[in-house]
Scaffold this active site. Structure first.
Site, PDB file in Angstrom:
ATOM      1  N   HIS A  53       0.839  -1.195   0.000  1.00 59.71           N
ATOM      2  CA  HIS A  53       0.000   0.000   0.000  1.00 59.71           C
ATOM      3  C   HIS A  53       0.878   1.251   0.000  1.00 59.71           C
ATOM      4  CE1 HIS A  53       0.556  -0.848   4.387  1.00 59.71           C
ATOM      5  NE2 HIS A  53       0.932   0.413   4.326  1.00 59.71           N
TER       6      HIS A  53
HETATM    7  C1  T46 Z   1       2.674   0.283   7.146  1.00 56.60           C
HETATM    8  C2  T46 Z   1       3.293  -1.034   7.437  1.00 56.60           C
HETATM    9  C3  T46 Z   1       4.752  -0.946   7.711  1.00 56.60           C
HETATM   10  C4  T46 Z   1      -4.983  -0.850  13.327  1.00 56.60           C
HETATM   11  O1  T46 Z   1      -6.099  -1.075  13.832  1.00 56.60           O
HETATM   12  N1  T46 Z   1      -4.219   0.192  13.792  1.00 56.60           N
HETATM   13  C5  T46 Z   1      -3.005   0.466  13.292  1.00 56.60           C
HETATM   14  O2  T46 Z   1      -2.351   1.421  13.747  1.00 56.60           O
HETATM   15  C6  T46 Z   1      -2.487  -0.342  12.225  1.00 56.60           C
HETATM   16  C7  T46 Z   1      -1.115  -0.056  11.615  1.00 56.60           C
HETATM   17  C8  T46 Z   1      -3.250  -1.376  11.773  1.00 56.60           C
HETATM   18  N2  T46 Z   1      -4.476  -1.622  12.333  1.00 56.60           N
HETATM   19  C9  T46 Z   1      -5.260  -2.766  11.854  1.00 56.60           C
HETATM   20  C10 T46 Z   1      -5.773  -2.640  10.428  1.00 56.60           C
HETATM   21  C11 T46 Z   1      -5.793  -4.079   9.948  1.00 56.60           C
HETATM   22  O3  T46 Z   1      -7.020  -4.677  10.309  1.00 56.60           O
HETATM   23  O4  T46 Z   1      -4.416  -3.916  11.870  1.00 56.60           O
HETATM   24  C12 T46 Z   1      -4.677  -4.755  10.750  1.00 56.60           C
HETATM   25  C13 T46 Z   1      -3.418  -5.001   9.953  1.00 56.60           C
HETATM   26  O5  T46 Z   1      -3.024  -3.779   9.306  1.00 56.60           O
HETATM   27  P1  T46 Z   1      -2.350  -3.753   7.854  1.00 56.60           P
HETATM   28  O6  T46 Z   1      -2.945  -4.800   7.012  1.00 56.60           O
HETATM   29  O7  T46 Z   1      -2.430  -2.345   7.358  1.00 56.60           O
HETATM   30  O8  T46 Z   1      -0.844  -4.166   8.197  1.00 56.60           O
HETATM   31  P2  T46 Z   1       0.454  -4.070   7.260  1.00 56.60           P
HETATM   32  O9  T46 Z   1       1.529  -4.807   7.976  1.00 56.60           O
HETATM   33  O10 T46 Z   1       0.165  -4.470   5.871  1.00 56.60           O
HETATM   34  O11 T46 Z   1       0.831  -2.510   7.214  1.00 56.60           O
HETATM   35  C14 T46 Z   1       1.237  -1.859   8.410  1.00 56.60           C
HETATM   36  C15 T46 Z   1       0.638  -0.445   8.449  1.00 56.60           C
HETATM   37  O12 T46 Z   1      -0.774  -0.517   8.272  1.00 56.60           O
HETATM   38  C16 T46 Z   1       1.224   0.443   7.397  1.00 56.60           C
HETATM   39  O13 T46 Z   1       0.913   1.783   7.715  1.00 56.60           O
HETATM   40  O14 T46 Z   1       3.311   1.167   6.592  1.00 56.60           O
HETATM   41  O15 T46 Z   1       2.656  -1.764   8.494  1.00 56.60           O
END
Ligand code: T46
Length: 137
Positions: free
Chosen positions: A54
């Site tokens: 993303h």
């Molecule tokens: C990034 C990379 C390095 C939350 O509820 N609060 C939060 O602060 C975050 C970061 C995530 N979430 C929830 C949203 C999703 O349901 O946790 C779940 C996993 O998040 P996501 O799929 O976005 O995770 P990554 O590892 O793909 O990405 C994350 C960050 O979202 C992003 O900003 O730069 O880590």
């Protein structure tokens, strides 16, 4: 809000080492170039799993592998691409704005600490690569 720019650079942190071990301190306006609103960390990533895929419209973040290692693949809005291996608690990766990021090759002991300038906002994400490409035009 679209800021239409992307910045990515590595930051070295000083470690206060002595015969007991190492200590890294991160302070706003010194090692961290923004006011911190949120900290999260990623760990227990299963073997072969990749994360990210993303862009953020305006978020500023610093990523630190405080344990283990992670490979970060990135693509900036100007098309510049590269990879950074995060494998030291004394090295941070600053990412701001429209940078497509993918996180690969988490080691089994990887703990990726992320320091951010905003609270969580799903509206700041572009989670489709095609939409990121459209954003370039
Ligand atoms: C990034 C990379 C390095 C939350 O509820 N609060 C939060 O602060 C975050 C970061 C995530 N979430 C929830 C949203 C999703 O349901 O946790 C779940 C996993 O998040 P996501 O799929 O976005 O995770 P990554 O590892 O793909 O990405 C994350 C960050 O979202 C992003 O900003 O730069 O880590």
């Amino acid at each position: 809000m679209t800021i239409n720019k992307s910045i990515i650079r590595q930051i070295r942190f000083n470690s206060h080492g002595d015969d007991r071990g190492e200590l890294v301190a991160l302070e706003i306006a010194k090692e961290i170039p923004f006011d911190v609103k949120r900290v999260y960390y990623i760990f227990h990533t299963a073997k072969g799993v990749s994360r990210g895929f993303h862009v953020h419209r305006s978020l500023k973040q610093v990523l630190v592998a405080v344990s283990g290692s992670v490979r970060v693949h990135y693509e900036c809005i100007n098309g510049q691409r590269g990879e950074v291996i995060l494998s030291s608690p004394t090295c941070g990766l600053y990412i701001e704005g429209l940078v497509w990021r993918e996180l690969h090759d988490f080691s089994s002991d990887a703990v990726l600490l992320v320091i951010a300038d905003k609270i969580y906002d799903e509206g700041d994400y572009i989670r489709s690569y095609d939409n990121f490409i459209l954003e370039k035009k």
